[in-house]
Scaffold this motif. Structure first.
Motif, PDB file in Angstrom:
ATOM      1  N   LEU A  36      46.229  29.844  34.944  1.00  0.00           N
ATOM      2  CA  LEU A  36      46.594  31.255  35.078  1.00  0.00           C
ATOM      3  C   LEU A  36      46.653  32.005  33.754  1.00  0.00           C
ATOM      4  O   LEU A  36      46.952  33.191  33.738  1.00  0.00           O
ATOM      5  N   SER A  37      46.339  31.340  32.656  1.00  0.00           N
ATOM      6  CA  SER A  37      46.514  31.982  31.350  1.00  0.00           C
ATOM      7  C   SER A  37      45.655  33.232  31.175  1.00  0.00           C
ATOM      8  O   SER A  37      46.024  34.132  30.431  1.00  0.00           O
ATOM      9  N   ASN A  38      44.536  33.305  31.872  1.00  0.00           N
ATOM     10  CA  ASN A  38      43.667  34.474  31.715  1.00  0.00           C
ATOM     11  C   ASN A  38      43.858  35.508  32.825  1.00  0.00           C
ATOM     12  O   ASN A  38      43.182  36.535  32.842  1.00  0.00           O
ATOM     13  N   VAL A  39      44.774  35.267  33.769  1.00  0.00           N
ATOM     14  CA  VAL A  39      45.023  36.219  34.853  1.00  0.00           C
ATOM     15  C   VAL A  39      45.984  37.293  34.343  1.00  0.00           C
ATOM     16  O   VAL A  39      47.027  36.993  33.774  1.00  0.00           O
ATOM     17  N   VAL A  40      45.612  38.541  34.554  1.00  0.00           N
ATOM     18  CA  VAL A  40      46.414  39.670  34.098  1.00  0.00           C
ATOM     19  C   VAL A  40      47.179  40.243  35.291  1.00  0.00           C
ATOM     20  O   VAL A  40      46.602  40.458  36.360  1.00  0.00           O
ATOM     21  N   LEU A  41      48.469  40.466  35.104  1.00  0.00           N
ATOM     22  CA  LEU A  41      49.331  41.015  36.150  1.00  0.00           C
ATOM     23  C   LEU A  41      49.597  42.485  35.868  1.00  0.00           C
ATOM     24  O   LEU A  41      49.961  42.846  34.746  1.00  0.00           O
ATOM     25  N   PHE A  42      49.402  43.315  36.886  1.00  0.00           N
ATOM     26  CA  PHE A  42      49.705  44.742  36.799  1.00  0.00           C
ATOM     27  C   PHE A  42      50.666  45.102  37.919  1.00  0.00           C
ATOM     28  O   PHE A  42      50.510  44.613  39.037  1.00  0.00           O
ATOM     29  N   VAL A  43      51.626  45.959  37.622  1.00  0.00           N
ATOM     30  CA  VAL A  43      52.483  46.528  38.657  1.00  0.00           C
ATOM     31  C   VAL A  43      52.241  48.031  38.609  1.00  0.00           C
ATOM     32  O   VAL A  43      52.444  48.673  37.576  1.00  0.00           O
ATOM     33  N   GLU A  44      51.790  48.564  39.726  1.00  0.00           N
ATOM     34  CA  GLU A  44      51.479  49.990  39.829  1.00  0.00           C
ATOM     35  C   GLU A  44      52.232  50.563  41.026  1.00  0.00           C
ATOM     36  O   GLU A  44      52.674  49.810  41.898  1.00  0.00           O
ATOM     37  N   GLU A  45      52.348  51.867  41.076  1.00  0.00           N
ATOM     38  CA  GLU A  45      53.056  52.489  42.197  1.00  0.00           C
ATOM     39  C   GLU A  45      52.301  52.270  43.508  1.00  0.00           C
ATOM     40  O   GLU A  45      52.876  51.876  44.503  1.00  0.00           O
ATOM     41  N   PHE A  46      51.009  52.574  43.522  1.00  0.00           N
ATOM     42  CA  PHE A  46      50.145  52.426  44.694  1.00  0.00           C
ATOM     43  C   PHE A  46      48.763  51.980  44.230  1.00  0.00           C
ATOM     44  O   PHE A  46      48.387  52.194  43.079  1.00  0.00           O
ATOM     45  N   ALA A  47      47.982  51.445  45.167  1.00  0.00           N
ATOM     46  CA  ALA A  47      46.564  51.204  44.908  1.00  0.00           C
ATOM     47  C   ALA A  47      45.880  52.557  44.768  1.00  0.00           C
ATOM     48  O   ALA A  47      46.280  53.533  45.414  1.00  0.00           O
ATOM     49  N   ASP A  48      44.846  52.608  43.929  1.00  0.00           N
ATOM     50  CA  ASP A  48      44.160  53.887  43.776  1.00  0.00           C
ATOM     51  C   ASP A  48      43.308  54.185  45.005  1.00  0.00           C
ATOM     52  O   ASP A  48      43.016  53.313  45.827  1.00  0.00           O
ATOM     53  N   ALA A  49      42.934  55.440  45.145  1.00  0.00           N
ATOM     54  CA  ALA A  49      42.230  55.921  46.335  1.00  0.00           C
ATOM     55  C   ALA A  49      40.930  55.163  46.575  1.00  0.00           C
ATOM     56  O   ALA A  49      40.572  54.881  47.729  1.00  0.00           O
ATOM     57  N   GLN A  50      40.213  54.815  45.516  1.00  0.00           N
ATOM     58  CA  GLN A  50      38.935  54.118  45.691  1.00  0.00           C
ATOM     59  C   GLN A  50      39.143  52.714  46.252  1.00  0.00           C
ATOM     60  O   GLN A  50      38.391  52.268  47.110  1.00  0.00           O
ATOM     61  N   VAL A  51      40.155  52.028  45.771  1.00  0.00           N
ATOM     62  CA  VAL A  51      40.461  50.695  46.294  1.00  0.00           C
ATOM     63  C   VAL A  51      40.787  50.787  47.780  1.00  0.00           C
ATOM     64  O   VAL A  51      40.283  50.003  48.597  1.00  0.00           O
ATOM     65  N   LEU A  52      41.635  51.730  48.150  1.00  0.00           N
ATOM     66  CA  LEU A  52      42.003  51.890  49.558  1.00  0.00           C
ATOM     67  C   LEU A  52      40.773  52.219  50.400  1.00  0.00           C
ATOM     68  O   LEU A  52      40.593  51.658  51.491  1.00  0.00           O
ATOM     69  N   LYS A  53      39.911  53.083  49.882  1.00  0.00           N
ATOM     70  CA  LYS A  53      38.689  53.439  50.606  1.00  0.00           C
ATOM     71  C   LYS A  53      37.791  52.211  50.773  1.00  0.00           C
ATOM     72  O   LYS A  53      37.287  51.945  51.867  1.00  0.00           O
ATOM     73  N   ASP A  54      37.580  51.469  49.675  1.00  0.00           N
ATOM     74  CA  ASP A  54      36.730  50.278  49.721  1.00  0.00           C
ATOM     75  C   ASP A  54      37.253  49.242  50.716  1.00  0.00           C
ATOM     76  O   ASP A  54      36.472  48.526  51.336  1.00  0.00           O
ATOM     77  N   MET A  55      38.562  49.158  50.832  1.00  0.00           N
ATOM     78  CA  MET A  55      39.173  48.178  51.732  1.00  0.00           C
ATOM     79  C   MET A  55      39.412  48.742  53.128  1.00  0.00           C
ATOM     80  O   MET A  55      39.973  48.062  53.989  1.00  0.00           O
ATOM     81  N   GLU A  56      39.005  50.005  53.320  1.00  0.00           N
ATOM     82  CA  GLU A  56      39.167  50.694  54.606  1.00  0.00           C
ATOM     83  C   GLU A  56      40.630  50.716  55.047  1.00  0.00           C
ATOM     84  O   GLU A  56      40.959  50.463  56.205  1.00  0.00           O
ATOM     85  N   ILE A  57      41.502  51.037  54.110  1.00  0.00           N
ATOM     86  CA  ILE A  57      42.937  51.160  54.378  1.00  0.00           C
ATOM     87  C   ILE A  57      43.286  52.635  54.272  1.00  0.00           C
ATOM     88  O   ILE A  57      43.107  53.255  53.217  1.00  0.00           O
ATOM     89  N   ASP A  58      43.771  53.210  55.363  1.00  0.00           N
ATOM     90  CA  ASP A  58      44.093  54.640  55.396  1.00  0.00           C
ATOM     91  C   ASP A  58      45.458  54.960  54.809  1.00  0.00           C
ATOM     92  O   ASP A  58      45.659  56.018  54.233  1.00  0.00           O
TER      93      ASP A  58
END
Length: 135
Positions: A36-58
């Motif tokens: 896991l040494s090269n895995v980067v962890l991010f904590v964000e408020e929400f997924a961005d709109a493009q990610v939600l669109k790509d995953m078909e999550i409304d």
């Protein structure tokens, strides 16, 4: 104070969510932690709109975490970004309130699920791993 005289609880910050996620990662057995040494962890408020669109999550509250990258064992290619785990604070907090699951257990569940993708684990294997590292 709330209307019933009880102290109001302030929602955990990004930093507090990150701390819980890092604690969950630290409980993983060594064969996993060592990859896991090269895995980067991010904590964000929400997924961005493009990610939600790509995953078909409304509903932006419908995604609590996301893994991006090549699983362990897949050959890296020039120009690959490091693998990442994104945790989405607001959806996590909503799920925490709605389910009553302790926040550390919820964060552990999502972290193990996303890290499971890094290792190419099945849902059953992810559950076994989660049971091993439960807070």
């Amino acid at each position: 104070m709330s209307d019933d005289g009880q102290p109001c609880q302030i929602a955990p910050t990004r930093a507090q969510i990150e701390t819980l996620a890092l604690e969950a990662l630290s409980r993983l057995p060594d064969p996993f932690r060592s990859h896991l040494s090269n895995v980067v962890l991010f904590v964000e408020e929400f997924a961005d709109a493009q990610v939600l669109k790509d995953m078909e999550i409304d509903d932006p509250f419908g995604l609590t975490g996301l893994y991006s990258g090549r699983p362990v064992g897949d050959p890296a290619q020039t120009g690959d970004s490091p693998p990442t785990v994104h945790l989405f604070r607001r959806p996590l907090l909503d799920e925490w309130v709605e389910t009553g699951v302790p926040l550390d257990a919820l964060i552990t569940h999502v972290v193990v699920h996303e890290i499971g993708h890094h290792f190419g684990l099945s849902d059953i294997d992810m559950q076994v791993l989660e049971d091993m590292v439960a807070p």
